[in-house]
Design an enzyme around this catalytic site. Structure first.
Site, mmCIF file in Angstrom:
data_model
loop_
_atom_site.group_PDB
_atom_site.id
_atom_site.type_symbol
_atom_site.label_atom_id
_atom_site.label_comp_id
_atom_site.label_asym_id
_atom_site.label_seq_id
_atom_site.Cartn_x
_atom_site.Cartn_y
_atom_site.Cartn_z
ATOM 1 N N LYS A 64 -31.232 25.885 8.167
ATOM 2 C CA LYS A 64 -32.252 25.282 9.043
ATOM 3 C C LYS A 64 -33.664 25.711 8.633
ATOM 4 O O LYS A 64 -34.547 24.878 8.473
ATOM 5 C CB LYS A 64 -32.013 25.689 10.515
ATOM 6 C CG LYS A 64 -30.635 25.302 11.037
ATOM 7 C CD LYS A 64 -30.444 25.705 12.495
ATOM 8 C CE LYS A 64 -30.474 27.198 12.757
ATOM 9 N NZ LYS A 64 -29.378 27.951 12.124
ATOM 10 N N ARG B 157 -28.554 36.626 2.064
ATOM 11 C CA ARG B 157 -29.909 36.184 2.437
ATOM 12 C C ARG B 157 -30.902 37.345 2.355
ATOM 13 O O ARG B 157 -30.605 38.466 2.739
ATOM 14 C CB ARG B 157 -29.908 35.625 3.864
ATOM 15 C CG ARG B 157 -31.325 35.332 4.379
ATOM 16 C CD ARG B 157 -31.350 34.353 5.514
ATOM 17 N NE ARG B 157 -30.736 34.859 6.732
ATOM 18 C CZ ARG B 157 -30.626 34.151 7.845
ATOM 19 N NH1 ARG B 157 -31.064 32.894 7.896
ATOM 20 N NH2 ARG B 157 -30.047 34.673 8.908
ATOM 21 N N ARG C 101 -22.295 36.865 15.373
ATOM 22 C CA ARG C 101 -23.242 35.757 15.568
ATOM 23 C C ARG C 101 -22.535 34.416 15.433
ATOM 24 O O ARG C 101 -22.863 33.463 16.125
ATOM 25 C CB ARG C 101 -24.385 35.864 14.563
ATOM 26 C CG ARG C 101 -25.365 36.969 14.951
ATOM 27 C CD ARG C 101 -26.233 37.384 13.808
ATOM 28 N NE ARG C 101 -27.066 36.327 13.305
ATOM 29 C CZ ARG C 101 -27.489 36.242 12.045
ATOM 30 N NH1 ARG C 101 -27.135 37.150 11.161
ATOM 31 N NH2 ARG C 101 -28.245 35.257 11.680
ATOM 32 N N ARG D 233 -32.080 41.430 6.431
ATOM 33 C CA ARG D 233 -32.100 41.593 7.896
ATOM 34 C C ARG D 233 -30.896 42.405 8.357
ATOM 35 O O ARG D 233 -29.783 42.165 7.892
ATOM 36 C CB ARG D 233 -32.069 40.214 8.564
ATOM 37 C CG ARG D 233 -33.434 39.624 8.797
ATOM 38 C CD ARG D 233 -33.376 38.154 9.154
ATOM 39 N NE ARG D 233 -32.483 37.840 10.263
ATOM 40 C CZ ARG D 233 -32.300 36.616 10.762
ATOM 41 N NH1 ARG D 233 -32.975 35.586 10.239
ATOM 42 N NH2 ARG D 233 -31.465 36.401 11.748
ATOM 43 N N ARG E 131 -30.319 26.973 22.093
ATOM 44 C CA ARG E 131 -29.082 27.615 21.646
ATOM 45 C C ARG E 131 -28.045 27.683 22.746
ATOM 46 O O ARG E 131 -26.930 28.154 22.488
ATOM 47 C CB ARG E 131 -29.400 29.023 21.187
ATOM 48 C CG ARG E 131 -29.451 29.204 19.668
ATOM 49 C CD ARG E 131 -29.701 30.664 19.460
ATOM 50 N NE ARG E 131 -29.342 31.222 18.209
ATOM 51 C CZ ARG E 131 -30.129 31.296 17.140
ATOM 52 N NH1 ARG E 131 -31.298 30.721 17.131
ATOM 53 N NH2 ARG E 131 -29.729 31.941 16.072
HETATM 54 P P1 ADP Z 1 -30.392 32.390 12.211
HETATM 55 O O1 ADP Z 1 -31.508 31.641 11.523
HETATM 56 O O2 ADP Z 1 -29.632 33.227 11.262
HETATM 57 O O3 ADP Z 1 -29.544 31.482 13.035
HETATM 58 P P2 ADP Z 1 -32.396 33.263 14.052
HETATM 59 O O4 ADP Z 1 -33.523 33.796 13.267
HETATM 60 O O5 ADP Z 1 -32.520 31.887 14.595
HETATM 61 O O6 ADP Z 1 -31.070 33.416 13.205
HETATM 62 O O7 ADP Z 1 -32.094 34.236 15.268
HETATM 63 C C1 ADP Z 1 -31.949 35.620 15.114
HETATM 64 C C2 ADP Z 1 -31.617 36.219 16.478
HETATM 65 O O8 ADP Z 1 -32.700 35.991 17.392
HETATM 66 C C3 ADP Z 1 -30.399 35.626 17.172
HETATM 67 O O9 ADP Z 1 -29.196 36.228 16.748
HETATM 68 C C4 ADP Z 1 -30.713 35.917 18.638
HETATM 69 O O10 ADP Z 1 -30.491 37.285 18.949
HETATM 70 C C5 ADP Z 1 -32.213 35.692 18.696
HETATM 71 N N1 ADP Z 1 -32.567 34.287 19.013
HETATM 72 C C6 ADP Z 1 -33.241 33.407 18.225
HETATM 73 N N2 ADP Z 1 -33.394 32.228 18.856
HETATM 74 C C7 ADP Z 1 -32.799 32.351 20.067
HETATM 75 C C8 ADP Z 1 -32.593 31.468 21.160
HETATM 76 N N3 ADP Z 1 -33.042 30.202 21.146
HETATM 77 N N4 ADP Z 1 -31.915 31.955 22.244
HETATM 78 C C9 ADP Z 1 -31.483 33.212 22.291
HETATM 79 N N5 ADP Z 1 -31.614 34.089 21.280
HETATM 80 C C10 ADP Z 1 -32.278 33.683 20.181
HETATM 81 P P1 ADP Z 2 -30.677 29.348 8.932
HETATM 82 O O1 ADP Z 2 -32.162 29.248 9.204
HETATM 83 O O2 ADP Z 2 -29.932 28.115 9.348
HETATM 84 O O3 ADP Z 2 -30.069 30.586 9.479
HETATM 85 P P2 ADP Z 2 -31.496 29.772 6.134
HETATM 86 O O4 ADP Z 2 -32.356 28.605 5.851
HETATM 87 O O5 ADP Z 2 -32.154 31.081 6.345
HETATM 88 O O6 ADP Z 2 -30.488 29.423 7.366
HETATM 89 O O7 ADP Z 2 -30.432 29.889 4.945
HETATM 90 C C1 ADP Z 2 -29.438 30.909 4.946
HETATM 91 C C2 ADP Z 2 -29.248 31.451 3.542
HETATM 92 O O8 ADP Z 2 -28.632 30.459 2.713
HETATM 93 C C3 ADP Z 2 -30.544 31.833 2.834
HETATM 94 O O9 ADP Z 2 -30.264 32.933 2.003
HETATM 95 C C4 ADP Z 2 -30.868 30.595 1.998
HETATM 96 O O10 ADP Z 2 -31.641 30.905 0.839
HETATM 97 C C5 ADP Z 2 -29.487 30.105 1.627
HETATM 98 N N1 ADP Z 2 -29.386 28.639 1.505
HETATM 99 C C6 ADP Z 2 -30.069 27.688 2.183
HETATM 100 N N2 ADP Z 2 -29.675 26.448 1.825
HETATM 101 C C7 ADP Z 2 -28.696 26.619 0.905
HETATM 102 C C8 ADP Z 2 -27.868 25.704 0.147
HETATM 103 N N3 ADP Z 2 -27.965 24.387 0.268
HETATM 104 N N4 ADP Z 2 -26.967 26.257 -0.703
HETATM 105 C C9 ADP Z 2 -26.842 27.605 -0.836
HETATM 106 N N5 ADP Z 2 -27.590 28.500 -0.151
HETATM 107 C C10 ADP Z 2 -28.506 28.015 0.710
#
Ligand code: ADP
Ligand code: ADP
Ligand code: ZN
Length: 214
Positions: A13, A127, A171, A160, A88
């Site tokens: 995302k 990541r 998660r 992270r 979420r």
């Molecule tokens: P990822 O991109 O790996 O899905 P995020 O950066 O979106 O992770 O979120 C990291 C953490 O921040 C989540 O595991 C949660 O603890 C918190 N968080 C982020 N967005 C939300 C949300 N909309 N509601 C509740 N917790 C959130």
């Molecule tokens: P989210 O915001 O949904 O948690 P990220 O955009 O941070 O996800 O992507 C998660 C991990 O996967 C990062 O290390 C990113 O560089 C990698 N990644 C993103 N898109 C791809 C893809 N199409 N193929 C392989 N790895 C990817």
């Protein structure tokens, strides 16, 4: 253009949002990034959120909803926005619905990025994120030009705490229970755009923009 990016942690995302904001001249609103900025700055919000985030649990809805309310009221949202990592939970989605209604706005789409679980684990465990601008990289799939350094801003990359394997599993469980039901929620509103989130990053980008512009 106003849309949600829905998908599991690691679905890509954030990676896609960074390209989509350039394409559509809109802003990315990532609740995770806002929370991490608050943790780093040691604000009361950050202090409260930190313990939830480190365990891979969701931060309570009321905290997130007031954060979003404040963010959406800023003038830079007037041209449109991408909601990344929000909503979420069903209760966050309900709150978003009421807020947008009050503002006289509608969502164009909920873009659901689908990626199999085994890929998610590989993506999350490799990541690395920029400690300053939040850009994501991957040790195999999406390497920065210089190891450990952000291409965009030159700051250092970090692993992270919540991307370590035990927290990752937690998660993903939380995602299945709390967030995945939103797929049904927005399907009922007829705004879901389902995207295959596997393969090359640029190919996924093309799938999303083709769907949004169709
Ligand atoms: P990822 O991109 O790996 O899905 P995020 O950066 O979106 O992770 O979120 C990291 C953490 O921040 C989540 O595991 C949660 O603890 C918190 N968080 C982020 N967005 C939300 C949300 N909309 N509601 C509740 N917790 C959130
Ligand atoms: P989210 O915001 O949904 O948690 P990220 O955009 O941070 O996800 O992507 C998660 C991990 O996967 C990062 O290390 C990113 O560089 C990698 N990644 C993103 N898109 C791809 C893809 N199409 N193929 C392989 N790895 C990817
Ligand atoms: Zn950076």
């Amino acid at each position: 253009m106003r849309f949600i990016l829905l998908g599991a942690p690691g679905a890509g995302k954030g990676t896609q949002a960074k390209q989509l904001i350039d394409r559509y001249k809109i802003v990315q609103i990532s609740t995770g990034d806002i929370l991490r900025e608050n943790v780093k700055a040691g604000t009361p919000l950050g202090v409260n959120a930190r313990s939830f985030m480190e365990k891979g649990l969701l931060v309570p809805d009321d905290v997130i909803i007031s954060m979003i309310e404040e963010r959406l009221s800023k003038p830079d949202c007037s041209n449109g926005f991408i909601l990344d990592g929000f909503p979420r939970t069903v209760s966050q989605a309900d709150a978003l619905g009421s807020l947008l209604k009050k503002m006289g706005l509608k969502l164009n789409a909920c873009v659901y990025v689908e990626v199999p679980e085994e890929d998610l684990i590989k993506r999350l465990s490799g990541r690395r994120v920029c400690n300053s601008c939040g850009e994501s990289y991957h040790v195999f799939f999406n390497k920065p030009k210089n190891e450990g350094v952000c291409d965009k801003c030159g700051a250092g990359l970090i692993h992270r705490k919540d991307d370590h394997e035990d927290t990752v599993r937690n998660r993903l469980k939380v995602y299945h229970n709390e967030t995945h039901p939103l797929l049904d929620y927005y399907t009922k509103q007829n705004i879901v755009l389902k995207i295959d989130g596997t393969g090359d990053i640029n190919d996924i980008f093309k799938r999303i923009t083709a769907g949004l512009e169709a």
